[in-house]
Design an enzyme around this catalytic site. Structure first.
Site, PDB file in Angstrom:
ATOM      1  N   ARG A  14       1.056  -0.991   0.009  1.00 15.53           N
ATOM      2  CA  ARG A  14       0.024  -0.066  -0.043  1.00 15.53           C
ATOM      3  C   ARG A  14       0.858   1.338   0.113  1.00 15.53           C
ATOM      4  O   ARG A  14       0.542   2.240  -0.723  1.00 15.53           O
ATOM      5  CB  ARG A  14      -0.925  -0.010   1.184  1.00 15.53           C
ATOM      6  CG  ARG A  14      -1.771   1.322   1.302  1.00 15.53           C
ATOM      7  CD  ARG A  14      -2.777   1.256   2.609  1.00 15.53           C
ATOM      8  NE  ARG A  14      -3.380   2.544   2.554  1.00 15.53           N
ATOM      9  CZ  ARG A  14      -4.409   2.675   3.568  1.00 15.53           C
ATOM     10  NH1 ARG A  14      -4.834   1.737   4.436  1.00 15.53           N
ATOM     11  NH2 ARG A  14      -4.987   3.679   3.245  1.00 15.53           N
ATOM     12  N   ASN A  54     -10.844  -4.238  -1.317  1.00 15.00           N
ATOM     13  CA  ASN A  54     -10.578  -3.217  -2.355  1.00 15.00           C
ATOM     14  C   ASN A  54      -9.745  -3.722  -3.522  1.00 15.00           C
ATOM     15  O   ASN A  54      -8.729  -4.465  -3.197  1.00 15.00           O
ATOM     16  CB  ASN A  54      -9.926  -1.987  -1.719  1.00 15.00           C
ATOM     17  CG  ASN A  54     -11.018  -1.136  -1.090  1.00 15.00           C
ATOM     18  OD1 ASN A  54     -12.286  -1.178  -1.457  1.00 15.00           O
ATOM     19  ND2 ASN A  54     -10.802  -0.767   0.175  1.00 15.00           N
ATOM     20  N   CYS A  88     -19.167  -1.941   0.745  1.00 15.85           N
ATOM     21  CA  CYS A  88     -18.244  -0.995   1.150  1.00 15.85           C
ATOM     22  C   CYS A  88     -18.909  -0.315   2.466  1.00 15.85           C
ATOM     23  O   CYS A  88     -20.209  -0.181   2.482  1.00 15.85           O
ATOM     24  CB  CYS A  88     -18.033   0.135  -0.115  1.00 15.85           C
ATOM     25  SG  CYS A  88     -17.262   1.663   0.175  1.00 15.85           S
ATOM     26  N   HIS A 101     -16.537   3.477  -4.781  1.00  7.42           N
ATOM     27  CA  HIS A 101     -15.933   4.784  -4.435  1.00  7.42           C
ATOM     28  C   HIS A 101     -15.953   5.646  -5.711  1.00  7.42           C
ATOM     29  O   HIS A 101     -15.096   6.704  -5.917  1.00  7.42           O
ATOM     30  CB  HIS A 101     -14.159   4.258  -4.557  1.00  7.42           C
ATOM     31  CG  HIS A 101     -13.824   3.470  -3.324  1.00  7.42           C
ATOM     32  ND1 HIS A 101     -12.486   3.071  -2.832  1.00  7.42           N
ATOM     33  CD2 HIS A 101     -14.854   3.213  -2.331  1.00  7.42           C
ATOM     34  CE1 HIS A 101     -12.678   2.545  -1.557  1.00  7.42           C
ATOM     35  NE2 HIS A 101     -13.679   2.609  -1.254  1.00  7.42           N
ATOM     36  N   TYR A 157     -14.232  10.151  -1.901  1.00  4.49           N
ATOM     37  CA  TYR A 157     -13.373   9.761  -3.030  1.00  4.49           C
ATOM     38  C   TYR A 157     -13.395  10.655  -4.290  1.00  4.49           C
ATOM     39  O   TYR A 157     -12.576  10.745  -5.046  1.00  4.49           O
ATOM     40  CB  TYR A 157     -13.715   8.188  -3.347  1.00  4.49           C
ATOM     41  CG  TYR A 157     -13.054   7.329  -2.308  1.00  4.49           C
ATOM     42  CD1 TYR A 157     -11.880   6.798  -2.264  1.00  4.49           C
ATOM     43  CD2 TYR A 157     -13.974   6.710  -1.232  1.00  4.49           C
ATOM     44  CE1 TYR A 157     -11.572   5.888  -1.736  1.00  4.49           C
ATOM     45  CE2 TYR A 157     -13.538   6.013  -0.571  1.00  4.49           C
ATOM     46  CZ  TYR A 157     -12.070   5.557  -0.386  1.00  4.49           C
ATOM     47  OH  TYR A 157     -11.958   4.611   0.610  1.00  4.49           O
TER      48      TYR A 157
END
Length: 421
Positions: free
Chosen positions: A90, A144, A164, A194, A244
């Site tokens: 990440r 995700n 989500c 998102h 987002y």
């Protein structure tokens, strides 16, 4: 009832376990299996999970294992909350895109594509094992990028629904602003994972009074501040975008910000180390307050509600989920995965009708759906050209020089996770 959590060693898990414990009348879990390849984390999280159940007098049994086949054998539902490559991957997703002047984020843009390429093959292998041991089991995906991963599962014929926590977080926030209980708030929530907008906020259900104009008039400053978008933009749009959408509506501003502070991955990694130390304390028997800062707020309530509905044990009649479009949004293919209100039951999720969508939102959704098509092709079949095409199609990238440079960086940083590379 047996439920399995793949990625059970996640620091998220006590949030989920707390939900199972508190909402046992909604979802009576007999056995909860936490599966994770990291034995050390599993021991810490599993110990706290058992103490949470004991504190709340839950009669169910919690088991832990590193053996995936054992974990999913006989499960009624399997929840996926894994992170291939961990926080280290990440960290890369959030940093190398910035070298090209693009947003570094783990679920969208170049970083989101990297995560999809690492994740889709692993998730499909897990789902195949679930199908071999129990073909009737539901797969609930919280991993995700949820839209792409859920589409991969559905396209492969698995019984899957994506989840989500953005919608339930907004529902709770709006309920507090309105001074009502959360179940009274029904969101007209539409878009892709998102990439969503609240076009209505109704009291009492899908046919209830729309109080979104009132919310924007009386609480627009507060909502805009939470989203970090200008109040004037919300007033002009007349909707509430998810946070987002800031990556799209304020891309250059976000890139400048990200270049001046530590990555979110670094923050989360430090938080996880602190949480795991707390989890090791044998006197801790409830989820710590720090966990709320980790992310995933209200995930447990959404997951319990969804699992209960899919398994026939109750749950609210309408829930925001990720599932096949099937004509709900006529400007998208039927097999696109959308995130909307749906009626959920043992037969799966059936999206509720969505009113005509403003071209401003429809156009962006169509663009990102095309990207998700190409991203899934790259995840399933590999190849530098497929990666380049997906990056070039993404509205946060869109220029061939950026796409070329990002393709090289993506492959270089993820080679160990890409069999074809």
């Amino acid at each position: 009832m047996k439920l399995t959590v793949v990625g059970g060693g996640s620091t998220y898990t006590p949030e989920l376990v707390d939900g199972f414990a508190r909402l046992r009348d909604t979802l009576p879990v007999g056995e909860l299996v936490l599966m994770d390849p990291a034995q050390d984390r599993l021991d810490l999280v599993g110990g706290l999970a058992r103490r949470i159940f004991a504190r709340q007098d839950h009669p169910g049994r919690i088991t832990t294992t590193t053996d995936l086949d054992r974990a999913v054998d006989g499960a009624d539902a399997v929840l996926l909350q894994l992170r291939v490559g961990g926080q280290a991957a990440r960290e890369q997703d959030e940093t190398w895109p910035l070298e090209c002047g693009c947003v570094g984020q783990e679920t969208t843009g170049a970083g989101g594509l990297a995560k999809a390429l690492r994740t889709v093959p692993v998730v499909l292998d897990i789902a195949d094992r679930v199908r071999r041991t129990n073909p009737d089991a539901w797969i609930i995906d919280f991993t995700n990028p949820v839209g792409i991963v859920t589409r991969a599962l559905l396209q492969a014929g698995h019984k899957a629904v994506g989840l989500c926590n953005v919608a339930i977080g907004l529902q709770r926030k709006f309920a507090a602003l309105l001074g009502v209980e959360p179940p009274e708030v029904h969101l007209d929530h539409m878009g892709l994972n998102h990439l969503t907008w609240e076009t209505g906020v109704r009291l009492g259900g899908p046919e209830g009074e729309d109080v979104l104009p009132k919310l924007l008039t009386e609480h627009g400053d507060r909502i805009a501040a939470d989203l970090r978008l200008p109040r004037a933009l919300l007033d002009r749009l007349g909707v509430v975008p998810s946070y987002y959408l800031r990556y799209y509506y304020a891309h250059d501003e976000v890139v400048r910000e990200l270049g001046t502070k530590p990555s979110r991955a670094a923050e989360v990694a430090a938080m996880e180390r602190q949480l795991l130390t707390m989890y090791a304390d044998p006197s801790l028997d409830e989820k710590p307050a720090l966990l709320a800062k980790r992310g995933g707020a209200y995930y447990s309530e959404a997951a319990v509600d969804l699992a209960a509905a899919l398994l026939g044990g109750g749950g609210t009649p309408y829930q925001v989920v990720n599932t096949y479009n099937r004509g709900t949004l006529p400007f998208l293919p039927d097999d696109a995965v959308i995130e909307v209100q749906a009626a959920v039951g043992p037969q799966g999720a059936s999206p509720l009708p969505v009113p005509s969508v403003d071209p401003l939102y429809a156009g962006l959704m169509a663009n990102v759906t095309t990207y998700e098509d190409l991203a899934l092709e790259a995840a399933l079949h590999g190849g530098r050209t497929r990666v380049f095409r997906a990056l070039l199609s993404h509205p946060l990238i869109g220029q061939y020089e950026y796409a070329e440079a990002l393709t090289d960086r993506l492959i270089a940083h993820n080679r160990e996770h890409l069999a074809w590379a």
